[in-house]
Design an enzyme around this catalytic site. Structure first.
Site, PDB file in Angstrom:
ATOM      1  N   LYS A 164      -2.103  -1.553  -3.892  1.00  0.00           N
ATOM      2  CA  LYS A 164      -2.967  -0.377  -3.858  1.00  0.00           C
ATOM      3  C   LYS A 164      -2.123   0.887  -3.937  1.00  0.00           C
ATOM      4  CE  LYS A 164      -6.035   1.958  -0.668  1.00  0.00           C
ATOM      5  NZ  LYS A 164      -6.595   1.968   0.653  1.00  0.00           N
ATOM      6  N   LYS A 218       0.868  -1.178   0.000  1.00  0.00           N
ATOM      7  CA  LYS A 218       0.000   0.000   0.000  1.00  0.00           C
ATOM      8  C   LYS A 218       0.905   1.228   0.000  1.00  0.00           C
ATOM      9  CE  LYS A 218      -3.654   2.390   2.468  1.00  0.00           C
ATOM     10  NZ  LYS A 218      -4.602   2.372   3.591  1.00  0.00           N
TER      11      LYS A 218
END
Ligand code: PBG
Length: 324
Positions: A249, A196
């Site tokens: 992400k 992330k």
């Protein structure tokens, strides 16, 4: 011309193109992120046109419509009232909290829908960070992991199928697995936000939940957008710690990371097409500059082609209506 090899032969009709297509996208590949709030109102989200902060009844209805179109799963993001936010984020593991009530309502109405929850402190934490913050602004790792375990257990007790830690603290996957197993929740899966990135593409989401950090940024825990070897390191750790699904992400600007993880693990890979990616498509279409339906499709097929098994996308319901 004498050309025995002509690649265009394989593109010459819709039927042949169907036969040679390498990547499939169906509603079954999609996870629908949904926002929720207390009360009975459903509030359109200004920073994310087409998205709504749902009441629990509204959430149940919306999730049911998406599920009827073939979407197998939703992931929940709550907006917590300011008066419940504390420095210790204690409201994140209250059994009568918004998320556990929503899980129970979804499971009662739609038993075949998979319910995924976000495990992180930012909606509950008066500092707006994913972890606990000290007076001098440091993000505590191990103390945060202990609270995340309580949060995940609270979601599991309410009936969550998958818990999804988005906090990026070290060692949280192993700690969550141990806590879930010790409490008898061997069947609850962990979808880890493995890579992330500290991304400006999350801006519209933080507007939707009022969850932007009050001070500082998230760069001491989320990854530097310049790095890719580090994503492999995180992936190796999450796999060893017992993650069931690894996530990348954002998705679109990080297709190389999806492809690298795909090549380095046998675990399923998820990718999150985040709020800023969604908003740019919506804004371009609202301006009349791009074809929303075609760009929506192309953005999602690109993420699948890169190697994602499943995609979290705010387009899940809209795309599932339009794909045939
Ligand atoms: C926070 C969280 C964020 C998103 C999902 N979980 C924002 C952040 O890390 O600041 C972003 C999703 C999106 O932008 O669509 N735990």
């Amino acid at each position: 011309m004498h050309l025995p090899i002509r690649p265009r032969r394989n593109r010459q009709s819709p039927a042949i193109r169907d036969l040679v297509r390498e990547t499939e996208l169906t509603p079954g590949h999609l996870i629908y992120p949904l926002f929720l709030q207390e009360g009975t109102e459903n509030t359109p989200i200004a920073s994310m046109p087409g998205c709504t902060r749902w009441s629990i009844p509204g959430l149940v209805q919306e999730a049911g419509e998406a599920h009827a179109l073939g979407v197998p799963a939703v992931v929940l993001f709550p907006r917590i009232p300011d008066e419940l936010k504390t420095r210790g984020a204690e409201a994140c593991h209250a059994d009568d909290g918004l998320v556990p009530r929503a899980i129970r309502a979804l499971k009662a109405a739609h038993p075949t829908l998979t319910v995924i929850t976000d495990v992180a402190l930012d909606p509950y934490n008066s500092d707006g960070h994913d972890g606990l913050v000290t007076d001098d602004g440091r993000i505590l790792n191990d103390e945060t992991v202990a609270v995340l375990c309580q949060q995940a257990l609270c979601h599991a007790r309410a009936g969550a199928d998958i818990v999804s830690p988005s906090d990026m603290m070290d060692g949280r996957v192993a700690a969550l697995r141990a806590a879930l197993d010790a409490a008898g929740f061997q069947a609850v899966s962990i979808m880890s936000y493995t890579a992330k990135y500290a991304s400006a593409y999350y801006g519209p989401f933080r507007g939707a939940l009022d969850s932007a950090p009050k001070a500082g940024d998230k760069k001491t825990y989320q990854m530097d957008p310049a790095n890719s070897r580090e994503a492999l390191r995180e992936a190796a750790l999450d796999e060893a710690e017992g993650a069931d699904i690894l996530m990348v992400k954002p998705a679109g600007p990080y297709l190389d990371i999806i492809a690298k993880l795909r090549a380095s693990t046998t675990l399923p890979i998820a990718a999150y097409q985040v709020s800023g990616e969604y908003l740019m498509i919506k804004a371009g279409a609202a301006g009349g500059w791009i074809d929303e339906t075609k760009i929506m499709h192309e953005s999602l097929i690109g993420i699948r082609r890169a190697g994602a098994d499943m995609i979290l996308t705010y387009f899940a319901k809209q795309w599932s209506k339009s794909w045939r």
